[in-house]
Design an enzyme around this catalytic site. Structure first.
Site, PDB file in Angstrom:
ATOM      1  N   ARG A 380      42.804  36.538  38.622  1.00  0.00           N
ATOM      2  CA  ARG A 380      42.835  37.472  37.500  1.00  0.00           C
ATOM      3  C   ARG A 380      43.639  38.726  37.769  1.00  0.00           C
ATOM      4  NH1 ARG A 380      37.409  36.123  37.586  1.00  0.00           N
ATOM      5  NH2 ARG A 380      37.164  34.208  36.419  1.00  0.00           N
ATOM      6  N   VAL A 381      43.822  39.118  39.016  1.00  0.00           N
ATOM      7  CA  VAL A 381      44.544  40.364  39.244  1.00  0.00           C
ATOM      8  C   VAL A 381      45.815  40.194  40.061  1.00  0.00           C
ATOM      9  CG1 VAL A 381      42.532  41.845  39.040  1.00  0.00           C
ATOM     10  CG2 VAL A 381      43.125  40.908  41.249  1.00  0.00           C
TER      11      VAL A 381
END
Ligand code: ATP
Ligand code: MG
Length: 524
Positions: A380-381
């Site tokens: 996600r990052v």
């Protein structure tokens, strides 16, 4: 107020002071299953270390200085006793043995010299290479850094695994879960990532910490041998616990790993910690909690198991510039049963982490290794930390693989397919081949970029699927031989400039001309 009253209050305060003076010495009331009940330590604190006076007549200082000092950890504060887990051989603790408070919350000694060593969760070396010069004590449990003290993830951790670096990029400070059934290559991914750090320039190379939680001793030993053979022990610490050890030690192991990581992070260094694995950690915590008679909850795990893992993983961080900019990247591992990611512990840890790498038994058995399920693996990052060069080439792989997965279902009717579909399936298969990778063979990111760029731009056109791997290898050799400047250009610049692209295109044509033997297709 009358002086008499003031005197009375003073006296009362004095009495209170007397009452709260720590009683430093207690006595073991009973002991069993690694838990000791202790009388007379009414002012002990939660998570405080106590030391058992196994040899009579020594002072606290002398007891602490014994090489085989036996510690306990205060975990239950009850009305008339405290319950302490024995961090070592329980048989050395007998009823009536004196126990002294140390006034220190559990912490481990850490110093620069811990790098390259194997230690137990209390920081004691177990590799037979002598003592470790320690610099300071790091608390095993502590509050994680707050939002204001952190900065965004902006630098990649390269795993050296093509499928991950291209599609599920990991950033420094991120928590990426590796999840899958038994024997699907979870540990291998973590170890390859550690090995790959040798390609980083020394000043940017993360310190790696591998925490073995309840692993077979032979496994940890062979893992260490692998790291040593690859030259990776130079920047790695192993915190080892084996399945035969008491559950409290297994419970402490990942927290020790985090504490060692924080020591380096606070010096502005980057750290990579692997927790192998948190399923065994959860089981150890459950066992310990049941012995402490804490109430069991879902699946008999104690109610605070979620909090336990979130406390641990929250400690990985990317610190702000003002705090030195260090980071801890965490790769926790979870073992699932028959691919069930919706069980209690897996869902907990999935929700705490910033993404997961899901490994699939069927893919593994089909020979697609690493057995990454691209459909449900995410990061996600990490993409904000991916290099521009990789970002540019990676988009196409995702698309090709997604299309391939859709079409795969039709493959059994291959004879009925139109030319265009056949071509797309063929191309998808070549990408699947491209992403296969042998174990303990991480590839530096500039080579990955070059290989993927070439795949996107016709390197495998007119070749058999079976030849993809051979072509990739010899193309990379060719690049190293003829176009070193392209590889080093990407490594330092981290971008695909027009100039580099031009050279790459030239290289692909040149390679295909010089290696016609790979492109003789015997498909009729
Ligand atoms: P466990 O559940 O026992 O901890 P694991 O999921 O950690 O297993 P590994 O120990 O990493 O899995 O790997 C399982 C087996 O698969 C090992 O024998 C390893 O050599 C093999 N293996 C892993 N990755 C690859 C790969 N990319 N190519 C070939 N073999 C591999
Ligand atoms: Mg494993």
């Amino acid at each position: 107020m009358s002086t008499a009253l003031i005197e009375k209050i003073k006296q009362q305060i004095k009495d209170l002071e007397v009452d709260t003076t720590p009683q430093e010495v207690g006595v073991v009331r009973s002991v069993g299953d690694g838990i000791a009940e202790i009388d007379g330590l009414s002012s002990a604190q939660m998570m405080e270390m106590v030391v058992f006076a196994t040899t009579d007549g020594l002072s606290l200082q002398e007891t602490l200085e014994q090489t085989d000092a036996l510690y306990g950890l205060v975990l239950n504060l009850e009305e008339d006793v405290v319950k302490v887990v024995v961090l070592g051989e329980t048989t050395r603790v007998k009823e009536g043995v004196r126990v002294m408070r140390t006034n220190r919350l559990l912490s481990i000694p850490v110093g620069e010299a811990i790098v390259g060593r194997v230690v137990d969760p209390l920081g004691t070396p177990i590799d037979g290479k002598g003592g470790i010069a320690m610099d300071k004590h790091m608390p095993i449990e502590r509050v994680a850094y707050g939002v204001m003290e952190r900065s965004g993830v902006n630098e990649p951790v390269h795993t050296g695994i093509k499928a991950i670096d291209s599609m599920i990029p990991i950033g420094r400070g991120q928590r990426e879960l590796i999840i899958g059934d038994r024997q699907t290559g979870k540990t291998t991914i973590a170890i390859d990532t550690i090995i790959n750090q040798k390609y980083e320039p020394k000043e940017k190379r993360p310190i790696c910490i591998y925490v073995a939680i309840g692993q077979k001793r032979s496994k940890t030993a062979s893992l260490m041998a692998k790291l040593e053979a690859a030259g990776a022990m130079e920047y790695t610490t192993i915190v080892a616990t084996s399945a035969s050890e008491a559950s409290p030690l297994l419970f402490l192991a990942p927290f020790s790993g985090a504490a060692i990581g924080e020591y380096f992070m606070e010096q502005g260094r980057d750290v990579l910690v692997v927790f192998d694995d948190l399923s065994k950690h959860a089981n150890a915590y459950r066992q310990m909690s049941l012995l402490l008679r804490r109430p069991p909850g879902r699946e008999a795990y104690p109610g605070d198991i979620f909090y336990l893992h979130s406390r641990l993983l929250e400690r990985s961080a990317k610190l702000s510039k003002e705090l030195g900019g260090g980071s801890i990247t965490a790769l926790p591992i979870i073992e699932t049963q028959e691919g069930d990611v919706s069980a209690y512990i897996p869902t907990n840890v999935i929700s705490i982490t910033d993404g997961q790498i899901f490994l699939d038994t069927d893919l593994f058995n089909k020979g697609i290794r690493p057995a990454l399920d691209v459909g449900i693996s995410v990061s996600r990052v990490g993409s904000s930390a991916q290099t521009k060069a990789m970002k540019k080439v990676a988009g196409k792989i995702r698309l090709e693989l997604a299309q391939f997965r859709e079409l795969e279902a039709f493959m059994q009717f291959a004879s009925d397919l139109d030319e265009d579909t056949k071509k797309r399936i063929e191309s998808g298969r070549k990408y699947v081949e491209l992403l296969k990778q042998e174990q303990n063979n991480p590839i530096p990111f500039q080579k990955q970029v070059v290989a993927i760029y070439a795949a996107n731009n016709g390197l495998f056109d007119d070749a058999l699927v079976a030849n993809t791997h051979k072509i990739e290898l010899s193309f990379l050799e060719y690049m190293e031989r003829e176009y070193t400047n392209v590889l080093s250009g990407i490594e330092t610049g981290r971008e695909l400039t027009d100039e580099i692209v031009e050279q790459l295109n030239k290289a692909i044509v040149g390679f295909k001309e010089a290696h016609a033997q790979f492109y003789v297709s015997d498909v009729v």
